[in-house]
Scaffold this motif. Structure first.
Motif, PDB file in Angstrom:
ATOM      1  N   PRO A 439       0.825  -1.217   0.000  1.00 45.38           N
ATOM      2  CA  PRO A 439       0.000   0.000   0.000  1.00 45.38           C
ATOM      3  C   PRO A 439       0.855   1.261   0.000  1.00 45.38           C
ATOM      4  CG  PRO A 439      -0.872  -1.602   1.570  1.00 45.38           C
ATOM      5  CD  PRO A 439       0.432  -2.145   1.087  1.00 45.38           C
ATOM      6  N   GLY A 440       0.661   2.090  -1.033  1.00 49.29           N
ATOM      7  CA  GLY A 440       1.374   3.353  -1.118  1.00 49.29           C
ATOM      8  C   GLY A 440       2.801   3.262  -1.625  1.00 49.29           C
ATOM      9  N   VAL A 441       3.273   2.057  -1.920  1.00 48.66           N
ATOM     10  CA  VAL A 441       4.655   1.870  -2.388  1.00 48.66           C
ATOM     11  C   VAL A 441       4.620   1.420  -3.848  1.00 48.66           C
ATOM     12  CG1 VAL A 441       6.837   0.669  -2.044  1.00 48.66           C
ATOM     13  CG2 VAL A 441       5.404   1.229  -0.066  1.00 48.66           C
ATOM     14  N   LYS A 442       5.016   2.311  -4.752  1.00 49.61           N
ATOM     15  CA  LYS A 442       5.034   1.989  -6.174  1.00 49.61           C
ATOM     16  C   LYS A 442       6.471   1.806  -6.643  1.00 49.61           C
ATOM     17  CE  LYS A 442       0.676   4.269  -7.313  1.00 49.61           C
ATOM     18  NZ  LYS A 442      -0.006   5.259  -8.169  1.00 49.61           N
ATOM     19  N   LEU A 443       6.711   0.690  -7.300  1.00 47.28           N
ATOM     20  CA  LEU A 443       8.069   0.337  -7.711  1.00 47.28           C
ATOM     21  C   LEU A 443       8.098   0.027  -9.202  1.00 47.28           C
ATOM     22  CD1 LEU A 443       8.804  -2.147  -4.778  1.00 47.28           C
ATOM     23  CD2 LEU A 443       9.533   0.232  -4.905  1.00 47.28           C
ATOM     24  N   LYS A 444       9.275   0.180  -9.807  1.00 49.50           N
ATOM     25  CA  LYS A 444       9.417  -0.133 -11.228  1.00 49.50           C
ATOM     26  C   LYS A 444      10.823  -0.667 -11.495  1.00 49.50           C
ATOM     27  CE  LYS A 444      10.749   4.652 -12.320  1.00 49.50           C
ATOM     28  NZ  LYS A 444      10.442   5.856 -13.108  1.00 49.50           N
ATOM     29  N   GLY A 445      10.968  -1.340 -12.624  1.00 61.22           N
ATOM     30  CA  GLY A 445      12.283  -1.791 -13.084  1.00 61.22           C
ATOM     31  C   GLY A 445      13.055  -2.605 -12.082  1.00 61.22           C
ATOM     32  N   LYS A 446      14.304  -2.220 -11.888  1.00 58.61           N
ATOM     33  CA  LYS A 446      15.216  -2.961 -11.016  1.00 58.61           C
ATOM     34  C   LYS A 446      14.688  -3.065  -9.591  1.00 58.61           C
ATOM     35  CE  LYS A 446      20.072  -2.883  -9.502  1.00 58.61           C
ATOM     36  NZ  LYS A 446      21.353  -2.143  -9.625  1.00 58.61           N
ATOM     37  N   GLU A 447      14.177  -1.960  -9.048  1.00 55.77           N
ATOM     38  CA  GLU A 447      13.690  -1.957  -7.671  1.00 55.77           C
ATOM     39  C   GLU A 447      12.470  -2.855  -7.526  1.00 55.77           C
ATOM     40  OE1 GLU A 447      14.125  -0.900  -3.659  1.00 55.77           O
ATOM     41  OE2 GLU A 447      15.453  -0.720  -5.391  1.00 55.77           O
ATOM     42  N   LEU A 448      11.621  -2.918  -8.546  1.00 56.98           N
ATOM     43  CA  LEU A 448      10.455  -3.800  -8.512  1.00 56.98           C
ATOM     44  C   LEU A 448      10.891  -5.256  -8.382  1.00 56.98           C
ATOM     45  CD1 LEU A 448       7.441  -4.518  -8.846  1.00 56.98           C
ATOM     46  CD2 LEU A 448       7.783  -4.407 -11.328  1.00 56.98           C
ATOM     47  N   LEU A 449      11.851  -5.676  -9.202  1.00 54.77           N
ATOM     48  CA  LEU A 449      12.303  -7.062  -9.145  1.00 54.77           C
ATOM     49  C   LEU A 449      13.020  -7.358  -7.837  1.00 54.77           C
ATOM     50  CD1 LEU A 449      11.428  -7.072 -12.111  1.00 54.77           C
ATOM     51  CD2 LEU A 449      13.433  -8.471 -12.607  1.00 54.77           C
ATOM     52  N   TYR A 450      13.827  -6.405  -7.357  1.00 51.69           N
ATOM     53  CA  TYR A 450      14.560  -6.616  -6.111  1.00 51.69           C
ATOM     54  C   TYR A 450      13.592  -6.765  -4.931  1.00 51.69           C
ATOM     55  CZ  TYR A 450      17.469  -5.801  -2.025  1.00 51.69           C
ATOM     56  OH  TYR A 450      18.070  -5.922  -0.806  1.00 51.69           O
ATOM     57  N   GLN A 451      12.654  -5.852  -4.797  1.00 54.40           N
ATOM     58  CA  GLN A 451      11.727  -5.895  -3.659  1.00 54.40           C
ATOM     59  C   GLN A 451      10.770  -7.084  -3.766  1.00 54.40           C
ATOM     60  OE1 GLN A 451      12.045  -4.303  -0.970  1.00 54.40           O
ATOM     61  NE2 GLN A 451      13.502  -2.724  -1.605  1.00 54.40           N
ATOM     62  N   THR A 452      10.432  -7.487  -4.988  1.00 50.99           N
ATOM     63  CA  THR A 452       9.627  -8.706  -5.175  1.00 50.99           C
ATOM     64  C   THR A 452      10.380  -9.911  -4.626  1.00 50.99           C
ATOM     65  OG1 THR A 452       8.471  -7.826  -7.108  1.00 50.99           O
ATOM     66  CG2 THR A 452       8.552 -10.215  -6.886  1.00 50.99           C
ATOM     67  N   GLY A 453      11.664  -9.994  -4.942  1.00 52.33           N
ATOM     68  CA  GLY A 453      12.485 -11.090  -4.424  1.00 52.33           C
ATOM     69  C   GLY A 453      12.554 -11.087  -2.905  1.00 52.33           C
ATOM     70  N   MET A 454      12.679  -9.908  -2.308  1.00 53.84           N
ATOM     71  CA  MET A 454      12.731  -9.810  -0.853  1.00 53.84           C
ATOM     72  C   MET A 454      11.408 -10.245  -0.231  1.00 53.84           C
ATOM     73  SD  MET A 454      15.786  -8.927  -0.147  1.00 53.84           S
ATOM     74  CE  MET A 454      15.699  -8.412   1.572  1.00 53.84           C
ATOM     75  N   LYS A 455      10.301  -9.899  -0.868  1.00 53.96           N
ATOM     76  CA  LYS A 455       8.986 -10.293  -0.342  1.00 53.96           C
ATOM     77  C   LYS A 455       8.799 -11.807  -0.440  1.00 53.96           C
ATOM     78  CE  LYS A 455       4.192  -8.810  -0.284  1.00 53.96           C
ATOM     79  NZ  LYS A 455       3.293  -7.674  -0.562  1.00 53.96           N
ATOM     80  N   ILE A 456       9.283 -12.401  -1.513  1.00 52.38           N
ATOM     81  CA  ILE A 456       9.227 -13.860  -1.659  1.00 52.38           C
ATOM     82  C   ILE A 456       9.970 -14.528  -0.511  1.00 52.38           C
ATOM     83  CG2 ILE A 456      10.117 -15.791  -3.057  1.00 52.38           C
ATOM     84  CD1 ILE A 456       9.526 -13.967  -5.537  1.00 52.38           C
TER      85      ILE A 456
END
Length: 670
Positions: A439-456
């Protein structure tokens, strides 16, 4: 050459730590010489594979033959010295030494002579594949039993008669002591190990094929590998973490292809309760829309076909219910239009999609209450609770998922190559698309993939002070979004039309509109923009993907964006062979450049051993370097250069008297 200036006082703590490993000028100098020598060796060969989908026999064979790299080495070494059939026999022996030896011993009249000739040839191949490594690295690759012997044989010089006689004596002794078979198996395994320096998997080991668990066991024993997770890997990771929608999807896909080996044999998950439930609830339903896709290698009798279809429908209905519940809990996903059980008119047998009404192929849903369509019955809840316990409690599955977490991530960068499985979400204008995963955190590109990996990863971290149980459950739920969410970098389509394919005959509803990345990835400017986003250095940089099968029969080219992007999913899975016209691509990146290998379907391991059939491959030169790449041209070379610079500063510290040398004490002999 300009003399370097060092700030010894500033670097003192680091230098003192380094001095513990290299306490004097002699040892520091020796290490610099060693690192410089390594930097000037040819670059190691990298092997790229994608979308294995449980086809373990083809996968193991491609590993053994290194996508034709061993055959290429044998042809280069022996040229006209050996007939084609002899070179083929030698290659088969290298791929399957134990099995091939059994056949040879039944056929050869003079086995000792065969041993002598064959060992000489294997030593020649081994010497060639080991030439790009240091002796230390080769030594670490050797089996303990034959380490000294193989080292001696590898350093034979043909122009040295005494040495040649010495080597012949060694081989003769190996044969006379009855160790020839063991030695041949050992040296063949060394060749397989050394011909590939690093294996890169671009995702999707799981689903469709019969042996994803065998693929994972093979990888666990492989010497050097990494993986960028694919959507099917994420599905199984979600199932292991306890996402019930993922569990249903995993079982549904297995039933769709009538291939339960990985679930039942691989991970010990019993589906007898699902079978019992399906017979009780759908016993009078032929479930024609759920008849599995059966391969000719795995035929089913009529009774088994019917039961599989009933189980298939049972788990699918449960899946749609659980997905609907999960989507309603996560409005952030923007997937409310996928709660299709709520769009059905159960009396008329129709469904409304995008304002248009469609006739259902079947509207027999004995477990659905039209007023509360996504509510599980008591029997369904009991069944999913048992399946949940089975998946989360499977120790072997947990072990394999731990391997995926240890060796994997959402993206990787190796030697100017950006690796990810599927997509980087883009806008219609070709810009990086912002995706809201919190909520309220919009990500794109490199940061999107990095934070997705951290959430996994956070989904597997219980008893963690850094997150609440609610946050962990949110991460577990997130696997469903990654599997089928519209802006998921592992899916990136408008919808997953599973429901429509089962229940709506009109094929216009089956279409899954792809994200803009798939439309724009042939655009060199877009590819460069993505490479810049991930800080991939120039020149000669590339994106390498899997995920989308390359339709060769329709003229599709796997090389895109003027050679800057390569798609290597040609369809290992048998389910795709008719659609793609081939059986997969693999990519080899050696010191001379890139070679894309297009494979024909693999017959079987038995054929490969008995008849010497290899995977028929066509090699396409993608990019060749003007000069042979050295280790110094790679990421490893950058690390070595930093180490050399640090050691040079240490030398300066010793020579200037800033640090005092220490001579190592030689241990006294007792």
């Amino acid at each position: 050459m300009k003399k370097k200036k060092y700030d010894l006082k500033k670097d003192e703590r680091y230098l003192r730590l380094l001095a513990k490993s290299f306490p004097n000028i002699a040892e520091a100098s020796t290490e610099i010489i060693n690192l410089e020598a390594i930097a000037h060796l040819p670059k190691g060969t990298e092997h790229f594979l994608a979308d294995i989908h449980g086809e373990y026999q083809a996968f193991q064979h491609v590993l053994k033959n290194a996508s034709g790299n061993i055959k290429r080495k044998v042809n280069e070494l022996f040229g006209e010295r050996l007939r084609n059939v002899e070179k083929q026999e030698l290659c088969t022996l290298i791929y399957y030494p134990a099995q091939k030896l059994e056949l040879v011993k039944k056929q050869e009249k003079d086995i000792k002579d065969w041993y002598h000739i064959t060992i000489h040839r294997l030593v020649e191949v081994c010497r060639d594949v080991s030439s790009k490594y240091t002796r230390s690295k080769v030594r670490k690759s050797l089996p303990a039993d034959f380490s000294y012997i193989i080292q001696e044989l590898l350093h034979e010089h043909a122009d040295d008669k005494d040495k040649t006689d010495y080597v012949s004596a060694i081989i003769k002794t190996i044969i006379s002591t009855g160790r020839a078979d063991d030695f041949i198996i050992a040296i063949c395994e060394v060749i397989q190990r050394l011909v590939i320096d690093q294996l890169h998997i671009l995702g999707d080991m799981y689903d469709r094929g019969p042996g994803a668990h065998i693929v994972m066991d093979t990888l666990k024993n492989y010497h050097n590998w990494d993986i960028t997770w694919g959507n099917h890997d994420i599905l199984w990771m979600g199932a292991s973490a306890g996402n019930d929608a993922c569990i249903c999807n995993v079982i549904r896909i297995a039933l769709r292809y009538a291939n339960m080996a990985t679930i039942e044999d691989g991970y010990g998950i019993n589906l007898i309760q699902l079978a019992t439930f399906a017979m009780d609830v759908y016993g009078d339903d032929l479930c024609e829309e759920f008849i599995p896709k059966v391969s000719k290698d795995n035929p089913l009798d009529e009774r088994s076909l019917t039961l599989t279809a009933q189980m298939h429908k049972a788990i699918s209905v449960i899946q749609f219910k659980i997905e609907s519940q999960m989507i309603s809990r996560h409005p952030l996903w923007k997937m409310d239009d996928r709660r299709l059980l709520n769009a059905i008119d159960y009396k008329k047998g129709t469904i409304k999609l995008d304002g248009k009404e469609y006739q259902m192929r079947s509207c027999n849903f004995p477990t659905i209450d039209p007023k509360h369509p996504d509510k599980l019955t008591e029997a369904e809840q009991a069944l999913i609770d048992r399946l949940h316990q089975s998946f989360t409690g499977s120790e072997k599955l947990r072990s394999h998922i731990r391997s995926l977490l240890r060796h994997g991530c959402m993206y990787n960068i190796f030697n100017h190559n950006l690796l990810f499985h599927a997509s980087i979400p883009l806008t219609e204008e070709g810009k990086l698309k912002e995706v809201e995963i919190e909520p309220g955190v919009k990500l794109k590109g490199k940061e999107l993939l990095y934070q997705t990996g951290m959430k996994i990863r956070s989904a597997f971290q219980s008893n963690n002070d850094l997150q609440t149980e609610e946050q962990r459950q949110d991460a577990i739920d997130f696997f469903l979004y990654l599997w089928s969410g519209p802006d998921s970098p592992l899916f990136d389509k408008a919808k997953m039309a599973t429901f429509e394919r089962y229940f709506i005959a009109d094929k216009e509803t089956h279409h899954e509109k792809k994200g803009y990345y798939f439309e724009m990835r042939d655009n060199e400017e877009i590819v460069d923009m993505i490479l810049d986003e991930f800080d991939v250095p120039q020149p000669n940089r590339h994106i390498i993907n899997g995920h989308m099968p390359v339709h060769v029969v329709k003229g599709e080219n796997p090389i895109k964006a003027n050679g800057k992007l390569m798609v290597i999913d040609g369809g290992f899975s048998q389910a795709y062979h008719k659609e793609t016209g081939i059986a997969g691509y693999t990519l080899v990146f050696h010191s001379r450049g890139f070679q894309l290998v297009q494979h024909e379907p693999f017959t079987s391991t038995e054929d490969a051993i008995k008849r010497g059939t290899d995977i028929v491959s066509t090699t396409q030169i993608v990019e060749m370097n003007q000069q042979r790449l050295r280790v110094e041209d790679t990421d490893k070379g950058t690390e070595l250069r930093l180490q050399i610079e640090a050691l040079e500063e240490l030398l300066y510290a010793y020579r200037s008297g800033f640090l005092t040398e220490v001579e190592r004490k030689t241990p006294q002999k007792v």
